[in-house]
Structure formats: C-alpha cells, structure tokens
Design a protein around this motif. Structure first.
Motif, short mmCIF file in Angstrom:
data_model
loop_
_atom_site.label_atom_id
_atom_site.label_comp_id
_atom_site.label_asym_id
_atom_site.label_seq_id
_atom_site.Cartn_x
_atom_site.Cartn_y
_atom_site.Cartn_z
N ARG A 2 55.48 38.01 15.11
CA ARG A 2 55.33 39.45 15.28
C ARG A 2 54.09 39.73 16.11
O ARG A 2 53.11 38.99 16.03
CB ARG A 2 55.18 40.12 13.92
CG ARG A 2 56.24 39.71 12.91
CD ARG A 2 56.84 40.90 12.25
NE ARG A 2 57.78 40.75 11.18
CZ ARG A 2 58.78 39.92 11.07
NH1 ARG A 2 58.97 39.01 11.96
NH2 ARG A 2 59.61 39.95 10.06
N THR A 3 54.13 40.78 16.92
CA THR A 3 53.01 41.11 17.78
C THR A 3 52.24 42.29 17.21
O THR A 3 52.83 43.28 16.78
CB THR A 3 53.50 41.43 19.21
OG1 THR A 3 54.23 40.31 19.69
CG2 THR A 3 52.33 41.69 20.14
N PHE A 4 50.91 42.15 17.20
CA PHE A 4 50.03 43.23 16.73
C PHE A 4 48.78 43.20 17.60
O PHE A 4 48.13 42.16 17.72
CB PHE A 4 49.67 43.03 15.26
CG PHE A 4 48.73 44.07 14.72
CD1 PHE A 4 49.17 45.38 14.52
CD2 PHE A 4 47.43 43.77 14.43
CE1 PHE A 4 48.31 46.35 14.02
CE2 PHE A 4 46.56 44.73 13.93
CZ PHE A 4 47.01 46.02 13.73
N GLU A 8 50.14 37.41 18.72
CA GLU A 8 51.29 37.07 17.89
C GLU A 8 50.86 36.51 16.55
O GLU A 8 49.89 35.75 16.47
CB GLU A 8 52.19 36.06 18.61
CG GLU A 8 52.95 36.67 19.76
CD GLU A 8 54.07 35.77 20.25
OE1 GLU A 8 54.18 34.63 19.78
OE2 GLU A 8 54.82 36.23 21.13
N TYR A 9 51.59 36.91 15.51
CA TYR A 9 51.28 36.48 14.14
C TYR A 9 52.55 36.01 13.45
O TYR A 9 53.64 36.47 13.76
CB TYR A 9 50.68 37.65 13.35
CG TYR A 9 49.34 38.08 13.86
CD1 TYR A 9 48.17 37.47 13.42
CD2 TYR A 9 49.23 39.09 14.81
CE1 TYR A 9 46.93 37.86 13.90
CE2 TYR A 9 47.99 39.48 15.30
CZ TYR A 9 46.85 38.85 14.83
OH TYR A 9 45.62 39.23 15.32
N LEU A 12 53.42 40.09 9.64
CA LEU A 12 52.82 41.40 9.88
C LEU A 12 53.29 42.30 8.75
O LEU A 12 54.42 42.78 8.74
CB LEU A 12 53.24 41.95 11.25
CG LEU A 12 52.58 43.27 11.65
CD1 LEU A 12 51.06 43.13 11.69
CD2 LEU A 12 53.09 43.74 13.00
N ASP A 14 53.25 45.53 6.08
CA ASP A 14 52.93 46.95 5.91
C ASP A 14 52.26 47.09 4.55
O ASP A 14 52.82 46.69 3.53
CB ASP A 14 54.20 47.81 5.93
CG ASP A 14 54.77 47.94 7.33
OD1 ASP A 14 54.01 47.83 8.31
OD2 ASP A 14 55.99 48.16 7.45
N LYS A 25 48.87 48.08 8.98
CA LYS A 25 49.38 46.77 9.40
C LYS A 25 48.38 45.68 9.04
O LYS A 25 47.19 45.79 9.34
CB LYS A 25 49.65 46.75 10.90
CG LYS A 25 50.68 47.77 11.35
CD LYS A 25 52.05 47.44 10.81
CE LYS A 25 53.11 48.41 11.34
NZ LYS A 25 54.40 48.21 10.69
N PRO A 27 48.09 41.76 9.81
CA PRO A 27 48.59 40.56 10.47
C PRO A 27 48.01 39.30 9.84
O PRO A 27 46.88 39.29 9.37
CB PRO A 27 48.09 40.72 11.91
CG PRO A 27 46.83 41.51 11.78
CD PRO A 27 47.02 42.41 10.58
#
Length: 80
Positions: A2-4, A8-9, A12, A14, A25, A27
C-alpha cells in the motif's frame, strides 16, 4: 503493498481515534520497529505519547505479532 505519502508499506491501517472524525492512516512494514512506527504515527497526527502502548499493541495484533524479539529481551543473560 500500500502507498502512503509516496512510500510503499506492507500494511496501511485505518485507526479511529475520535467519533465523527475520519480515521487516521497508520503505515507499517514487516520488520519495522513497532515502537518507532507508533512514535511516528503519534507525532504525525499530534497525538499524546500516552497512546504509544495502545498503538504498539494495535500493530502487533493486526500484523500477527512481532517478527523480531521485543526490545526488552536483547539484554537477557542466557546463563542465569
């Protein structure tokens, strides 16, 4: 992955911190220090450091636990 914020991680998350506010968010990458990730999350969102253990526990519960030994175990003397 996932991108934050351009990186990239592996995860991520919530994180709901208050009713009526959008989730924050969080990460995290496998192998990252959970305490460092928690500290970054708290700093980025201007949350009190008193939430640190709760965030660490949240990460551990949602990633299947630590991939490495917790920080407190590195100084253990195997001969005692």
């Amino acid at each position: 992955a996932r991108t934050f914020e351009g990186a990239e991680y592996d995860f991520l998350f919530d994180v709901d911190v208050a009713d009526g506010l959008p989730p924050l968010k969080l990460p995290f990458n496998r192998g990252d220090n959970v305490y460092a990730a928690a500290d970054k999350f708290l700093e980025r969102n201007e949350l009190p450091a008193s939430y640190r253990e709760e965030v660490v526990n949240f990460i551990l519960q949602n990633t299947g636990g630590p991939a490495v030994a917790p920080a407190g175990d590195f100084n253990a003397d195997p001969f005692t």
